[in-house]
Design a protein around this motif. Structure first.
Motif, PDB file in Angstrom:
ATOM      1  N   CYS A 140     -12.679   4.739  -5.165  1.00  0.00           N
ATOM      2  CA  CYS A 140     -12.437   3.393  -5.717  1.00  0.00           C
ATOM      3  C   CYS A 140     -11.735   2.503  -4.699  1.00  0.00           C
ATOM      4  O   CYS A 140     -12.094   1.325  -4.547  1.00  0.00           O
ATOM      5  CB  CYS A 140     -11.616   3.483  -6.991  1.00  0.00           C
ATOM      6  SG  CYS A 140     -12.497   4.228  -8.363  1.00  0.00           S
ATOM      7  N   ASN A 141     -10.754   3.032  -3.992  1.00  0.00           N
ATOM      8  CA  ASN A 141     -10.073   2.251  -2.952  1.00  0.00           C
ATOM      9  C   ASN A 141     -11.033   1.855  -1.838  1.00  0.00           C
ATOM     10  O   ASN A 141     -10.983   0.727  -1.343  1.00  0.00           O
ATOM     11  CB  ASN A 141      -8.905   3.034  -2.371  1.00  0.00           C
ATOM     12  CG  ASN A 141      -7.698   3.036  -3.256  1.00  0.00           C
ATOM     13  OD1 ASN A 141      -7.523   2.134  -4.064  1.00  0.00           O
ATOM     14  ND2 ASN A 141      -6.867   4.051  -3.117  1.00  0.00           N
ATOM     15  N   LEU A 184       0.831  -1.204   0.000  1.00  0.00           N
ATOM     16  CA  LEU A 184       0.000   0.000   0.000  1.00  0.00           C
ATOM     17  C   LEU A 184       0.866   1.255   0.000  1.00  0.00           C
ATOM     18  O   LEU A 184       0.596   2.215  -0.739  1.00  0.00           O
ATOM     19  CB  LEU A 184      -0.909   0.002   1.228  1.00  0.00           C
ATOM     20  CG  LEU A 184      -1.909  -1.144   1.335  1.00  0.00           C
ATOM     21  CD1 LEU A 184      -2.616  -1.101   2.683  1.00  0.00           C
ATOM     22  CD2 LEU A 184      -2.906  -1.076   0.214  1.00  0.00           C
ATOM     23  N   LEU A 187      -9.975   8.296  -6.837  1.00  0.00           N
ATOM     24  CA  LEU A 187      -9.152   7.162  -6.427  1.00  0.00           C
ATOM     25  C   LEU A 187      -9.478   6.711  -5.004  1.00  0.00           C
ATOM     26  O   LEU A 187      -9.502   5.516  -4.714  1.00  0.00           O
ATOM     27  CB  LEU A 187      -7.675   7.510  -6.545  1.00  0.00           C
ATOM     28  CG  LEU A 187      -7.130   7.613  -7.960  1.00  0.00           C
ATOM     29  CD1 LEU A 187      -5.693   8.093  -7.948  1.00  0.00           C
ATOM     30  CD2 LEU A 187      -7.236   6.279  -8.666  1.00  0.00           C
ATOM     31  N   GLY A 188      -9.728   7.654  -4.110  1.00  0.00           N
ATOM     32  CA  GLY A 188     -10.110   7.303  -2.742  1.00  0.00           C
ATOM     33  C   GLY A 188     -11.442   6.575  -2.701  1.00  0.00           C
ATOM     34  O   GLY A 188     -11.610   5.614  -1.942  1.00  0.00           O
ATOM     35  N   ASN A 247       1.172   4.152  -3.002  1.00  0.00           N
ATOM     36  CA  ASN A 247       0.964   5.579  -2.759  1.00  0.00           C
ATOM     37  C   ASN A 247       2.189   6.396  -3.162  1.00  0.00           C
ATOM     38  O   ASN A 247       2.046   7.484  -3.722  1.00  0.00           O
ATOM     39  CB  ASN A 247       0.626   5.817  -1.296  1.00  0.00           C
ATOM     40  CG  ASN A 247      -0.778   5.405  -0.957  1.00  0.00           C
ATOM     41  OD1 ASN A 247      -1.644   5.379  -1.824  1.00  0.00           O
ATOM     42  ND2 ASN A 247      -1.024   5.064   0.292  1.00  0.00           N
ATOM     43  N   GLN A 282       2.239   6.702  -6.897  1.00  0.00           N
ATOM     44  CA  GLN A 282       1.213   7.637  -7.349  1.00  0.00           C
ATOM     45  C   GLN A 282       1.660   9.080  -7.117  1.00  0.00           C
ATOM     46  O   GLN A 282       1.482   9.940  -7.989  1.00  0.00           O
ATOM     47  CB  GLN A 282      -0.089   7.358  -6.600  1.00  0.00           C
ATOM     48  CG  GLN A 282      -1.219   8.255  -7.022  1.00  0.00           C
ATOM     49  CD  GLN A 282      -2.492   7.951  -6.250  1.00  0.00           C
ATOM     50  OE1 GLN A 282      -2.550   7.013  -5.466  1.00  0.00           O
ATOM     51  NE2 GLN A 282      -3.509   8.743  -6.463  1.00  0.00           N
ATOM     52  N   CYS A 324     -13.338  -0.922  -3.170  1.00  0.00           N
ATOM     53  CA  CYS A 324     -12.623  -2.198  -3.267  1.00  0.00           C
ATOM     54  C   CYS A 324     -12.390  -2.795  -1.889  1.00  0.00           C
ATOM     55  O   CYS A 324     -12.536  -4.010  -1.710  1.00  0.00           O
ATOM     56  CB  CYS A 324     -11.303  -2.000  -3.991  1.00  0.00           C
ATOM     57  SG  CYS A 324     -11.499  -1.643  -5.734  1.00  0.00           S
ATOM     58  N   GLY A 325     -12.047  -1.964  -0.924  1.00  0.00           N
ATOM     59  CA  GLY A 325     -11.869  -2.468   0.440  1.00  0.00           C
ATOM     60  C   GLY A 325     -13.179  -2.956   1.020  1.00  0.00           C
ATOM     61  O   GLY A 325     -13.219  -3.987   1.711  1.00  0.00           O
TER      62      GLY A 325
END
Length: 81
Positions: free
Chosen positions: A67-68, A23, A64-65, A27, A30, A71-72
């Motif tokens: 989507c993360n 992770l 992106l946050g 980051n 990115q 997914c989590g």
């Protein structure tokens, strides 16, 4: 072939570290991409293009946050199955 790892047994610090490293590396990559993008845009396209990149950065991080987070969140029922 993928192997499974028991995350509830053993010493906690190495388990957390091994979980956190991918992770953290994602980051950092990115952030590096954003920095290089801003440098190239500022150097080759000018100040107005750099301002538009800066204005859109927060929107990209919001997407992106989201989507993360999704997914989590979806990872929990998938892991339970």
């Amino acid at each position: 072939m993928a192997t499974s790892r028991e995350m509830t047994a053993g010493r906690a610090l190495p388990l957390i570290f091994n979980f956190t490293m991918p992770l953290l590396m994602g980051n950092l990559l990115q952030q590096t991409y954003s920095l290089v993008d801003a440098a190239f845009v500022g150097k080759f396209l000018g100040i107005n293009a750099l301002a538009s990149v800066g204005a859109s950065t927060s929107v990209v991080f919001l997407i992106l946050g989201f989507c993360n987070g999704c997914c989590g969140g979806f990872g929990i029922p998938v892991a339970q199955k």
